[in-house]
Every structure is written in C-alpha cells, then in structure tokens.
Write a protein that holds these residues in place. Structure first.
Motif, PDB file in Angstrom:
ATOM      1  N   ARG A 142       0.914  -0.993   0.020  1.00 11.00           N
ATOM      2  CA  ARG A 142      -0.129  -0.372   0.126  1.00 11.00           C
ATOM      3  C   ARG A 142       0.527   1.085   0.187  1.00 11.00           C
ATOM      4  NH1 ARG A 142      -2.500  -5.236   0.415  1.00 11.00           N
ATOM      5  NH2 ARG A 142      -4.032  -4.903   1.273  1.00 11.00           N
ATOM      6  N   GLU A 143      -0.069   2.138  -0.296  1.00 13.02           N
ATOM      7  CA  GLU A 143       1.108   3.701  -0.249  1.00 13.02           C
ATOM      8  C   GLU A 143       0.719   4.231   1.096  1.00 13.02           C
ATOM      9  OE1 GLU A 143       1.146   7.881  -2.472  1.00 13.02           O
ATOM     10  OE2 GLU A 143       0.643   5.798  -3.626  1.00 13.02           O
ATOM     11  N   PHE A 144       2.096   4.637   2.296  1.00 10.91           N
ATOM     12  CA  PHE A 144       1.467   5.670   3.251  1.00 10.91           C
ATOM     13  C   PHE A 144       1.502   6.320   3.457  1.00 10.91           C
ATOM     14  CE2 PHE A 144       3.210   6.703   7.389  1.00 10.91           C
ATOM     15  CZ  PHE A 144       2.199   6.310   8.227  1.00 10.91           C
ATOM     16  N   ILE A 145       1.285   7.458   4.054  1.00  9.09           N
ATOM     17  CA  ILE A 145       0.961   9.053   4.385  1.00  9.09           C
ATOM     18  C   ILE A 145       1.345   9.058   6.022  1.00  9.09           C
ATOM     19  CG2 ILE A 145       0.557  11.033   4.295  1.00  9.09           C
ATOM     20  CD1 ILE A 145      -0.618  10.823   1.394  1.00  9.09           C
ATOM     21  N   GLY A 146       2.655   9.365   6.543  1.00  2.81           N
ATOM     22  CA  GLY A 146       2.538   9.668   7.846  1.00  2.81           C
ATOM     23  C   GLY A 146       2.277  10.922   8.635  1.00  2.81           C
ATOM     24  N   ILE A 147       1.745  11.311   9.810  1.00  4.58           N
ATOM     25  CA  ILE A 147       2.140  12.588   9.426  1.00  4.58           C
ATOM     26  C   ILE A 147       2.309  12.927  11.060  1.00  4.58           C
ATOM     27  CG2 ILE A 147       0.527  15.210   9.737  1.00  4.58           C
ATOM     28  CD1 ILE A 147      -1.259  13.641   8.226  1.00  4.58           C
ATOM     29  N   ASP A 148       3.033  14.103  11.781  1.00  2.52           N
ATOM     30  CA  ASP A 148       3.061  13.921  13.684  1.00  2.52           C
ATOM     31  C   ASP A 148       4.398  15.438  13.781  1.00  2.52           C
ATOM     32  OD1 ASP A 148       3.120  11.464  15.213  1.00  2.52           O
ATOM     33  OD2 ASP A 148       4.883  13.473  16.138  1.00  2.52           O
ATOM     34  N   ASN A 149       4.000  16.106  14.880  1.00  2.73           N
ATOM     35  CA  ASN A 149       4.645  17.238  15.065  1.00  2.73           C
ATOM     36  C   ASN A 149       5.814  16.735  15.553  1.00  2.73           C
ATOM     37  OD1 ASN A 149       3.266  19.973  14.148  1.00  2.73           O
ATOM     38  ND2 ASN A 149       1.789  19.232  16.126  1.00  2.73           N
ATOM     39  N   GLU A 150       6.390  15.663  16.121  1.00  2.00           N
ATOM     40  CA  GLU A 150       7.095  15.259  16.979  1.00  2.00           C
ATOM     41  C   GLU A 150       8.096  14.669  16.397  1.00  2.00           C
ATOM     42  OE1 GLU A 150       8.203  15.471  19.902  1.00  2.00           O
ATOM     43  OE2 GLU A 150       5.775  16.484  20.762  1.00  2.00           O
ATOM     44  N   LYS A 151       8.940  15.656  15.559  1.00  2.00           N
ATOM     45  CA  LYS A 151      10.819  15.265  14.541  1.00  2.00           C
ATOM     46  C   LYS A 151      11.137  13.549  16.159  1.00  2.00           C
ATOM     47  CE  LYS A 151      15.772  16.476  13.727  1.00  2.00           C
ATOM     48  NZ  LYS A 151      16.119  15.842  14.130  1.00  2.00           N
ATOM     49  N   LYS A 152      11.579  13.491  17.044  1.00  6.06           N
ATOM     50  CA  LYS A 152      12.387  11.906  18.006  1.00  6.06           C
ATOM     51  C   LYS A 152      11.060  10.958  16.642  1.00  6.06           C
ATOM     52  CE  LYS A 152      10.092  12.511  21.960  1.00  6.06           C
ATOM     53  NZ  LYS A 152      10.882  12.544  23.842  1.00  6.06           N
ATOM     54  N   TYR A 153      10.142  10.784  16.729  1.00  2.00           N
ATOM     55  CA  TYR A 153       9.042   9.884  16.469  1.00  2.00           C
ATOM     56  C   TYR A 153       9.213   9.880  14.827  1.00  2.00           C
ATOM     57  CZ  TYR A 153       7.528  10.345  21.355  1.00  2.00           C
ATOM     58  OH  TYR A 153       7.566   9.969  22.847  1.00  2.00           O
ATOM     59  N   LEU A 154       9.281  10.772  14.333  1.00  2.00           N
ATOM     60  CA  LEU A 154       9.583  10.845  13.041  1.00  2.00           C
ATOM     61  C   LEU A 154      10.733  10.028  12.318  1.00  2.00           C
ATOM     62  CD1 LEU A 154       8.254  14.637  11.332  1.00  2.00           C
ATOM     63  CD2 LEU A 154       6.883  12.132  11.727  1.00  2.00           C
ATOM     64  N   ASP A 155      11.602  10.287  13.419  1.00  2.00           N
ATOM     65  CA  ASP A 155      13.103   9.257  13.535  1.00  2.00           C
ATOM     66  C   ASP A 155      12.762   8.258  13.113  1.00  2.00           C
ATOM     67  OD1 ASP A 155      13.897  11.990  12.253  1.00  2.00           O
ATOM     68  OD2 ASP A 155      15.271  12.624  14.303  1.00  2.00           O
ATOM     69  N   LEU A 156      12.591   8.251  14.675  1.00  2.00           N
ATOM     70  CA  LEU A 156      12.155   6.415  15.403  1.00  2.00           C
ATOM     71  C   LEU A 156      11.190   6.309  13.687  1.00  2.00           C
ATOM     72  CD1 LEU A 156      11.967   4.156  17.043  1.00  2.00           C
ATOM     73  CD2 LEU A 156      10.479   5.295  18.152  1.00  2.00           C
ATOM     74  N   SER A 157      10.665   6.443  13.285  1.00  2.00           N
ATOM     75  CA  SER A 157       9.796   6.074  11.990  1.00  2.00           C
ATOM     76  C   SER A 157      10.926   5.737  10.468  1.00  2.00           C
ATOM     77  CB  SER A 157       8.271   6.779  11.649  1.00  2.00           C
ATOM     78  OG  SER A 157       8.131   6.993  12.926  1.00  2.00           O
ATOM     79  N   ILE A 158      11.660   6.505  10.625  1.00  2.00           N
ATOM     80  CA  ILE A 158      12.361   6.397   9.209  1.00  2.00           C
ATOM     81  C   ILE A 158      13.494   5.027   9.792  1.00  2.00           C
ATOM     82  CG2 ILE A 158      14.495   7.276   8.255  1.00  2.00           C
ATOM     83  CD1 ILE A 158      13.208  10.425   8.829  1.00  2.00           C
TER      84      ILE A 158
END
Length: 280
Positions: free
Chosen positions: A252-268
């Motif tokens: 599937r194609e995914f789009i994720g939104i979050d305010n917190e940089k540390k959690y986006l980095d964790l996602s990456i």
C-alpha cells in the motif's frame, strides 16, 4: 502540499500539525485512515510498566485542555479526515475511555457511518497499581465509512482465513491448550469483533519506542481487512509509524503525519530496517 520530512516510494512522512496539514491533502484522495489520537490522560498520575511505577505523562501533546477543547480538537481533525477520504473510504480510530467516546460523537456529527467497534483485548496488559478498580486490558477501535451508500472495502475471505495464512499457531505456555486467539477466532469461521493481540514485542522497539505504540499484529490485521494493494493509507498521528510499516509491507502507499521530530526519526529507522529486510 508542503515538502515531506522523509520520502521514499510508497512511504512519506510529514512533520506538521494534523488539523492544519489535512487542509493541504487533496480532497477524496485517501482510501483508508488509521488514527491513534492523543488520549489526553497525562495528568501527573502513575501507571505500571514492566513491573515498575512510572509517570503516565507521555508528552505535552497528551495534556488535557479540558473536555470542551479536547472535543473541539477531535472534531476538527475528524472533519479534515472526512474531506480527504474517498467516498467509499473508511476510518479506524483507536482509543480508551478517555478519548474514544468523544471521537465516536465527532464521527456522528461529521456523518460517518459506523461499521464496527472492535475490542482489542491485551492478554499481557499491565496490572492496576491502585487495586481500586478493574485492570485496563483493552482498547476500542471504531471502524466507520465516509458515505453510508458507498461500498467499502472489507476483505472478508482474508479475515476468515487469517488463522491459516497470517498467524503462527500459539499454545498456552501453562497448559498447552488453545490460547485466547483460537478461542476468540475459530479457524474457518467469521472473525469476531474481539481481537486478542499482545502489546508490542521487544523487537518492535529496537530503535526506541513511542509511548502509545501499537502492535504490528494489530495494524497488519487492520490493513489487510480494509484495504487493497495500491491503496493510499493515511495516519494523522503516525508516532513510530506501525501503520506505515504494515502498509508498506503489503504493497500500500502510506502518508504519515506527526509533530514530533524524534518520532519521525524513529519511524525512519524502523522503515529502513524493514525495507532492507524486504530486499534480501
């Protein structure tokens, strides 16, 4: 739309305020939304984690602003979700009693049509420290579609065959008899609305953890139940992007939104590990 925080084929992350960002997403462009919004329960009290007493404060984003403002927040982002969903699109919202009833009311106000409320039963839930009420051992997931008259995606046969195709057989470690999974979902029969799924395993927290991280098993089931290959899935509170990993894993194609940089980095970090393993 604004520049992504991170972008790879079929996996895109944005650092943004969710209600504002949803205004930028094209109308009628998303097939399914999975949302795990703030529960607004960080109040200086304590909980049990790994047998230890810990503060329940998860972050400033989880601090309550009072019942009225909390509801206004939920109503605003749910209104934004309705705009971006395709007419036959569906939304899943996860929460506890601190938030799920407000979200349910907001869904009604925004004219969604309820499909199911799922009980996610956690066999390994932490005990209640106060011993003054029952141990909280479940979350509720509401599943609703945008338009009542539209035909939504439900992969019925996949759910009936779940035990055979997507889950290894698990026996009770104490007696060797059927576990909760097999009792609540008999092989070859319709899947019930009570799902026995453990909280995230240690391997799911290799790069760190989000305080409200969802189980990979839970999101795999949601994705495979309500989307098809190539569909667009959006998570407006992506956290560590368990939704995104399940979406990517199953094409599937995914789009994720979050305010917190540390959690986006964790996602990456989590995504890149998965992507590397899939290429092997």
């Amino acid at each position: 739309m604004r520049k992504p925080y991170y972008k790879k084929p079929n996996f895109t992350l944005y650092q943004a305020d969710t209600p504002e960002f949803l205004k930028e997403v094209p109308e009628n462009s998303v097939d399914m939304i999975f949302a795990d919004p703030p529960y607004f329960l960080s109040s200086g009290s304590f909980s049990c984690q790994n047998g230890k007493m810990v503060s329940v404060k998860k972050g400033n984003w989880d601090l309550s602003n009072g019942t009225k403002k909390n509801f206004e927040f939920h109503n605003e982002w749910i209104k934004g979700c309705r705009r971006v969903l395709k007419p036959n699109g569906t939304i899943w919202i996860s929460g506890t009693y601190h938030s799920i009833y407000q979200c349910g009311f907001a869904l009604e106000i925004n004219e969604f049509h309820f499909l199911n409320d799922i009980i996610w039963f956690k066999p390994n839930a932490s005990p209640n420290l106060s011993c003054r009420f029952f141990t909280a051992s479940h979350e509720t997931l509401i599943w609703a579609r945008k338009e009542k008259k539209e035909k939504h995606t439900f992969n019925y046969k996949t759910m009936v065959d779940w035990e055979n195709n997507y889950r290894k057989e698990i026996k009770c470690k104490h007696c060797g008899e059927k576990d909760y999974h097999e009792i609540l979902h008999e092989k070859g029969k319709q899947m019930r609305s009570v799902w026995a799924i453990n909280t995230p395993q240690r391997v799911e927290k290799t790069f760190g953890k989000h305080p409200t991280q969802k189980s990979a098993e839970l999101l795999k089931r949601v994705v495979l139940a309500s989307t098809n290959e190539g569909d667009v899935i959006l998570d407006p509170f992506t956290g560590s992007s368990t939704t995104g990993l399940a979406a990517y894993l199953f094409g599937r194609e995914f789009i994720g939104i979050d305010n917190e940089k540390k959690y986006l980095d964790l996602s990456i970090n989590r995504f890149e590990e998965l992507d590397e393993n899939m290429k092997k």
